[in-house]
Enzyme design. Structure first.
Site, PDB file in Angstrom:
ATOM      1  N   GLY A 211       0.805  -1.216   0.000  1.00  0.00           N
ATOM      2  CA  GLY A 211       0.000   0.000   0.000  1.00  0.00           C
ATOM      3  C   GLY A 211       0.839   1.267   0.000  1.00  0.00           C
ATOM      4  CE  LYS A 212       2.091   3.189   5.903  1.00  0.00           C
ATOM      5  NZ  LYS A 212       1.324   1.960   6.189  1.00  0.00           N
ATOM      6  CG  ASP A 230       7.103  -8.338   3.805  1.00  0.00           C
ATOM      7  OD1 ASP A 230       6.776  -7.228   4.245  1.00  0.00           O
ATOM      8  OD2 ASP A 230       6.869  -9.400   4.415  1.00  0.00           O
ATOM      9  CB  CYS A 331      -0.139   1.286  12.101  1.00  0.00           C
ATOM     10  SG  CYS A 331       0.090  -0.497  11.982  1.00  0.00           S
TER      11      CYS A 331
END
Length: 390
Positions: A211-212, A230, A331
């Site tokens: 997403g980012k 990742d 987050c």
């Protein structure tokens, strides 16, 4: 489904969600989808009503409740209509018995409450952390937002975010496929801390599904290089199709082997203008979307997460060119994962310094900036920009 049957379905789902939280099983959304996949008789109104009951009960229980029935009984204390559904009818819940267990009302588990207070978030602010989240999207930079949203009359621009728009919760965003990404306003804002520009080399070290990564690549206007890394093959595999749909050709993916990440990153040593570290964290800033996550977090898990965060920062440092930066994001609203991690990194790396990101939302907090549902109407984040010596 009758109202009583919907209530019984919510109880059954809550039982599954409580067990999954205790055993590190599937998330609530996944369990709800699985439940209705085998119950085709349930119409859209039934599914919506059951889902609303489930999440209303989850949000009312700070501590993990003993059972789904106990959680639903807590709702009956505030809603006589729900209480009336405990009538013993076919497919409905059994009648309420005097003295049977009822979940305790609350916002967060007691130990997390202490962590939040120590992080500067008093109890009065906690209800906002589990309130229902809005639906935010990021329109692609080469797309005319007015045209893309012409059939969404209720769309509102998000202050400070050129491409950010807010839609009513539950809006069907399928027509926006390829021109917009569903992305919380806070997530869009912290991506700006990277100050990604055309021609840069950017490493997204914990890219996940990207997403980012996509937000950073969009800011680079299709020139430069962004390497999305990742250790989770399944999540990372979702990025290339998303990048193709968004016409972002500069995105590369690189699967890392846990414990051997440094070897796979060796060719990038000293090459990155920015290393973006969206580190694994407790997710305390995302409870509005995943309120059952409060029941999953334990002191032991938090300790493992902070160790992982420190490890990822150590992996990031050698990749940064002189004068380049690490953008560290979690987050989370807990200082143990946010400013204390940044400060610990700085104390162990002489010459590095913090440069407070200029963001359209959030407030300075320790070595960086914190965004919160309380003040920013976004998910909760901490972000710090850590600049390497020249």
């Amino acid at each position: 489904m009758t109202p009583a049957a919907r209530t019984q379905a919510a109880i059954e789902l809550l039982d599954a969600i409580i067990a999954a939280a205790q055993e590190a099983g599937a998330a609530a959304d996944t369990l709800i989808a699985r439940y209705f996949a085998t119950r085709r008789y349930a119409g859209s109104k039934d599914r919506r009503a059951v889902r609303e009951l489930v999440y209303a009960a989850i949000r009312q229980c700070g501590e993990r409740p003993p059972s789904g029935r106990a959680a639903m009984l807590l709702l009956t204390e505030r809603d006589p209509e729900i209480a009336a559904r405990f009538d013993g009818s076919p497919h409905g819940p059994a009648a309420i018995q005097q003295g049977e267990p009822v979940a305790v009302s609350g916002v967060v588990p007691a130990w997390i409450g202490r962590e939040l207070e120590q992080s500067g978030l008093p109890a009065a602010s906690w209800p906002a952390l589990v309130a229902r989240a809005p639906l935010d999207v990021r329109i692609r930079s080469d797309v005319d937002a007015g045209e893309a949203l012409s059939t969404f009359p209720d769309a509102q621009p998000i202050a400070g975010l050129d491409r950010g728009w807010r839609l009513p919760a539950g809006t069907d965003v399928a027509p926006l496929a390829g021109v917009a990404e569903v992305q919380d306003a806070g997530s869009q804002a912290v991506s700006l801390a990277a100050e990604a520009r055309p021609g840069m080399t950017v490493v997204d070290l914990c890219a996940g599904a990207g997403g980012k990564t996509l937000a950073l690549a969009d800011a680079m206007s299709g020139t430069g290089r962004i390497i999305a890394c990742d250790v989770d093959r399944a999540r990372l595999s979702r990025l290339p199709p998303r990048a193709d749909k968004a016409k972002l050709t500069i995105v590369e993916t690189r699967l890392l082997n846990p414990g051997k990440e440094a070897e796979a990153l060796g060719d990038l040593a000293g090459a990155a203008d920015v290393v973006f570290v969206d580190a694994p964290c407790s997710g305390t800033g995302t409870w509005r979307r995943n309120p059952e996550a409060r029941w999953r977090l334990t002191p032991e898990r938090l300790k493992r997460l902070t160790a992982t965060q420190a490890h990822v920062l150590e992996l990031a440092a050698p990749l940064v060119r002189p004068g380049g930066s690490i953008v560290y994001v979690v987050c989370s609203l807990l200082d143990a994962e946010g400013t204390l991690q940044a400060e610990q990194f700085l104390s162990g790396h002489p010459g590095w310094k913090a440069s407070t990101p200029a963001l359209p939302m959030g407030a300075p907090h320790g070595a960086g900036v914190r965004l919160s549902p309380v003040h920013d109407e976004s998910d909760g984040f901490f972000v710090a920009r850590l600049v390497a010596p020249c």
